[in-house]
Design a protein around this motif. Sequence first.
Motif, mmCIF file in Angstrom:
data_model
loop_
_atom_site.group_PDB
_atom_site.id
_atom_site.type_symbol
_atom_site.label_atom_id
_atom_site.label_comp_id
_atom_site.label_asym_id
_atom_site.label_seq_id
_atom_site.Cartn_x
_atom_site.Cartn_y
_atom_site.Cartn_z
ATOM 1 N N GLU A 1 70.843 -113.120 -7.888
ATOM 2 C CA GLU A 1 71.221 -112.514 -8.825
ATOM 3 C C GLU A 1 70.943 -110.941 -8.663
ATOM 4 O O GLU A 1 71.802 -110.249 -9.450
ATOM 5 N N LYS A 2 69.868 -110.444 -8.046
ATOM 6 C CA LYS A 2 69.582 -109.005 -7.944
ATOM 7 C C LYS A 2 70.834 -108.429 -7.253
ATOM 8 O O LYS A 2 71.183 -107.266 -7.096
ATOM 9 N N LEU A 3 71.278 -109.026 -6.086
ATOM 10 C CA LEU A 3 72.379 -108.560 -5.398
ATOM 11 C C LEU A 3 73.530 -108.069 -6.015
ATOM 12 O O LEU A 3 74.243 -107.335 -5.313
ATOM 13 N N ASP B 1 74.193 -98.585 -6.100
ATOM 14 C CA ASP B 1 72.815 -97.956 -6.074
ATOM 15 C C ASP B 1 72.630 -97.480 -4.557
ATOM 16 O O ASP B 1 72.124 -96.692 -4.102
ATOM 17 N N LEU B 2 72.674 -98.592 -3.640
ATOM 18 C CA LEU B 2 72.388 -98.666 -2.267
ATOM 19 C C LEU B 2 73.496 -97.503 -1.645
ATOM 20 O O LEU B 2 73.160 -96.720 -0.718
ATOM 21 N N SER B 3 74.749 -97.776 -1.912
ATOM 22 C CA SER B 3 75.806 -96.761 -1.582
ATOM 23 C C SER B 3 75.208 -95.036 -1.809
ATOM 24 O O SER B 3 75.608 -94.330 -0.768
ATOM 25 N N ARG B 4 74.937 -94.951 -3.000
ATOM 26 C CA ARG B 4 74.402 -93.571 -3.430
ATOM 27 C C ARG B 4 73.437 -93.151 -2.253
ATOM 28 O O ARG B 4 73.115 -92.090 -2.055
ATOM 29 N N LYS B 5 72.414 -93.955 -2.217
ATOM 30 C CA LYS B 5 71.190 -93.617 -1.432
ATOM 31 C C LYS B 5 71.700 -93.489 -0.059
ATOM 32 O O LYS B 5 71.143 -92.524 0.609
ATOM 33 N N ALA C 1 82.054 -110.691 -4.716
ATOM 34 C CA ALA C 1 81.859 -111.733 -3.781
ATOM 35 C C ALA C 1 80.328 -112.331 -4.023
ATOM 36 O O ALA C 1 80.271 -113.607 -4.004
ATOM 37 N N VAL C 2 79.284 -111.505 -4.172
ATOM 38 C CA VAL C 2 78.079 -111.869 -4.510
ATOM 39 C C VAL C 2 78.069 -112.516 -5.892
ATOM 40 O O VAL C 2 77.443 -113.659 -5.965
ATOM 41 N N HIS C 3 78.690 -112.325 -6.888
ATOM 42 C CA HIS C 3 78.836 -112.721 -8.075
ATOM 43 C C HIS C 3 79.248 -114.212 -8.258
ATOM 44 O O HIS C 3 78.632 -115.129 -8.795
ATOM 45 N N ARG C 4 79.998 -114.356 -7.363
ATOM 46 C CA ARG C 4 80.828 -115.567 -7.135
ATOM 47 C C ARG C 4 79.918 -116.666 -6.434
ATOM 48 O O ARG C 4 80.043 -117.966 -6.387
ATOM 49 N N GLN C 5 78.958 -116.066 -5.769
ATOM 50 C CA GLN C 5 78.151 -117.145 -4.881
ATOM 51 C C GLN C 5 77.179 -117.992 -5.711
ATOM 52 O O GLN C 5 76.518 -117.404 -6.760
ATOM 53 N N LYS C 6 77.286 -119.247 -5.432
ATOM 54 C CA LYS C 6 76.422 -120.496 -6.072
ATOM 55 C C LYS C 6 75.391 -120.447 -4.973
ATOM 56 O O LYS C 6 75.333 -120.298 -3.784
ATOM 57 N N ILE C 7 74.267 -121.123 -5.673
ATOM 58 C CA ILE C 7 73.087 -121.551 -4.761
ATOM 59 C C ILE C 7 73.580 -122.806 -4.148
ATOM 60 O O ILE C 7 74.148 -123.497 -4.661
ATOM 61 N N SER D 1 59.281 -109.489 -6.374
ATOM 62 C CA SER D 1 59.861 -110.595 -7.315
ATOM 63 C C SER D 1 61.223 -110.231 -7.961
ATOM 64 O O SER D 1 61.246 -108.911 -7.905
ATOM 65 N N LYS D 2 62.446 -110.807 -7.706
ATOM 66 C CA LYS D 2 63.698 -110.727 -7.904
ATOM 67 C C LYS D 2 64.248 -109.427 -7.082
ATOM 68 O O LYS D 2 65.214 -108.857 -7.556
ATOM 69 N N ALA D 3 63.548 -109.046 -6.031
ATOM 70 C CA ALA D 3 64.320 -107.973 -5.101
ATOM 71 C C ALA D 3 64.527 -106.910 -5.759
ATOM 72 O O ALA D 3 65.298 -106.152 -5.455
ATOM 73 N N ALA D 4 63.330 -106.645 -6.388
ATOM 74 C CA ALA D 4 63.464 -105.181 -6.992
ATOM 75 C C ALA D 4 63.415 -104.134 -6.213
ATOM 76 O O ALA D 4 64.050 -102.787 -6.426
ATOM 77 N N ASN D 5 62.717 -104.194 -5.122
ATOM 78 C CA ASN D 5 62.726 -103.053 -4.164
ATOM 79 C C ASN D 5 63.664 -103.097 -2.936
ATOM 80 O O ASN D 5 63.354 -102.373 -1.887
ATOM 81 N N LEU D 6 64.628 -103.925 -3.169
ATOM 82 C CA LEU D 6 65.394 -104.163 -1.987
ATOM 83 C C LEU D 6 66.275 -102.919 -1.313
ATOM 84 O O LEU D 6 66.349 -102.813 -0.143
ATOM 85 N N ASN D 7 66.750 -102.282 -2.239
ATOM 86 C CA ASN D 7 67.388 -100.792 -1.733
ATOM 87 C C ASN D 7 66.664 -99.907 -1.234
ATOM 88 O O ASN D 7 67.023 -99.350 -0.244
#
Length: 772
Positions: free
Chosen positions: A163-165, A171-175, A239-245, A367-373
Amino acid sequence: MRRSALAFFTATFVCLQNCRPGPAPFLRAAWMFSVVLGLGQSEDNRCASSNAVSCTKCLALGPECGWCAQEDFISGGSRNERCDILSNLINKGCSIDSIEYPSVHVIPSENEINTQVTPGEVLIQLRPGAAANFMLKIHPLKKYPVDLYYLVDVSASMHNNIEKLNSVGNDLSRKMAFFSHDFRLGFGSYVDKTVSPYISIHPERIHNQCSDYNLDCMPPHGYIHVLSLTENITEFEKAVHRQKISGNIDTPEGGFDAMLQAAVCESHIGWRKEAKRLLLVMTDQTSHLALDSKLAGIVVPNDGNCHLKNNVYVRSTSMEHPSLGQLSEKLIDNNINVIFAVQGKQFHWYKDLLPLLPGTIAGEIESKAANLNNLVVEAYQKLISEVRVQVENQVKGVYFNITAICPDGTKKPGTDGCGNVTSNDEVLFNVTVTMEKCNVTGGKSYAIIKPIGFNETTKLHIHRNCSCQCDDSRGPKRKCVEETFLDAKCFQCDENNCHFDEDQSPSESCKSHKDQPVCSGRGVCICGKCLCHKIKLGKVYGKYCEKDDFSCPYHHGNLCAGHGECEAGKCQCFRGWEGDRCQCPSASAQYCVNPKGQVCSGRGTCVCGRCECTDPRSIGRFCEHCPTCHTACNENWNCVQCLHPHNLSQAIVDRCKTSCALKEHYVDQTPECFSSPSYLRIFFIIFIITFLIGLLKVLIIRQVILQWNSNKIKSSADYRVSASKKDKLILQSVCTRAVTYRREKPEEIKMDISKLNAHETFRLPVTSTILL
């Protein structure tokens, strides 16, 4: 002291030859050094003391030895006097032009196309005991194009991270804009091999591993390539939004399987040659390793090739997981830098793998990939600040010593490299190449020095000078022109110089088919011939590098049972052997012939002397029984008469020649097609079945009626017994409540109660009571 002087002498003549002064000046300089150093008077003169009687044996003794090919040298002397150091040969009267003394050359390519790693190609001519040296320069660019491919574990425990993706793209593109003006994102998912015991194969869970939790999950899969690398961040987020677990049973996942496919499927993913290639692996569990898949009965080793069909990894259930060594090789070959983004306690498992996977970094996500970028940006900065190299395609008998000279002046082994390198820095690598002795084959070969994570390499073409240019000591010295190869270009070398030939040989001659890659993707095309890569898994060979000794199935521990060759992942059996593993003698087919001379009755194939029925309706040793095969005969019944063309009209004969020509053989091989049905037998069968059904119905009806009558009779009897019991109860009640009057002497009544019938017994108490 002598050894130090010899080393100095060797280094000096290497330098002189690298400057290419020509043979005569070089030999004069070498002679001067040998005189000054007194090598001729040394007790360690192995050249003269070896008693070498041929030029080749003389030159193999060491880099200081030479052979005099002058015809009138020491007339009448022994042949072993021709082998000596240069100063002694000259003092004995041998002219410099007649001395066989192969030189060590280091010739960089003049047509430089590399921008980060220079030189791009180097020709090195070696002789036994001598060393060649050159400097390799690596200059990182200020801003690279960046391709970042997300490879995500979509098992149920990763739900929050997925969900975090949805929001990381912009945000990653800007960084990343601070480090690259050309940034692209891609996406793929993986779970595990879709076989037991990795997933549940229960029919109700095979398509939804989360059914026990009332969740709608997508079917499990080995690896699915979802989105190719794109600059459209919105498309990535969709594409990420359509992804199911999804889900599986065991704890480890199939991450290494997916990583290898993402690395080698270059055209599917969209990796660019000029870009920094980052593979971000998001997971919270460990990954299966090679041999784990034997639990599922999968024994074929991973061949390291791309197997995506419609963006799905189709060999997940038929090939093993890759080994760490194989995965490392493919990542380096394809210039892939890996970032492991791991959540939970498994982070240290991946961290321990980093020494085995060069060019990889591990980071722990919150948790929830908050620091991923931030993790991605920091990992990228670390990757581009490290410069180190390794040697690929090692040449047998040739040794490399590489020392990194870092911008701060420190020296480190080349495999360790330098850290904290910026785009303004230049890293130097001092490369020394030595050859102890000539092997039997001699000849040319090549090695590659590859900076980890860079898309440029330095290719070293190594030529062993193991033979003399003269026929023998008595013959005249003759010029010998040698051909050397640089990539697809050939150039000529003689004693004085080298020049390029601009005519390039077409690479089409290195393809087995037009639609196949050059040298099957496992070698390089050099002047129209394939030179196969040397890899750790085994030997790659063949005209088009199409054969190997590791990717085919084994039988009793032997590749192709030792009775065939491995080609394109399939065993090509030698004559007299067959089977998918070449484990069966060809003569075993005679055991599959039925009494009518048919192999497996035309309904199967013979494998190792046993019939394997290809028609699932067939059974039996020879697949001879097929109870339901009459349908096929009925469908082709019109063609049966073609086998008996007598008394047929011309129209039917013509039809037989056209529409039935291909079916006659099938009908002829199927004896059931000629067996006419027995109508009398069919009638009796139908009659008996109908009679039995009718009889059964009658028996059932009769049984029902008898049961009904039985129940009715039983009910009547129960009623009579019940009534009798009730009267007796009433009698007792009347008797207990009867009033009697005293008499002085009651009248005695004598009765034989046993002789009374039921009716009298019933009335007796009442009568007696009244009398009283």
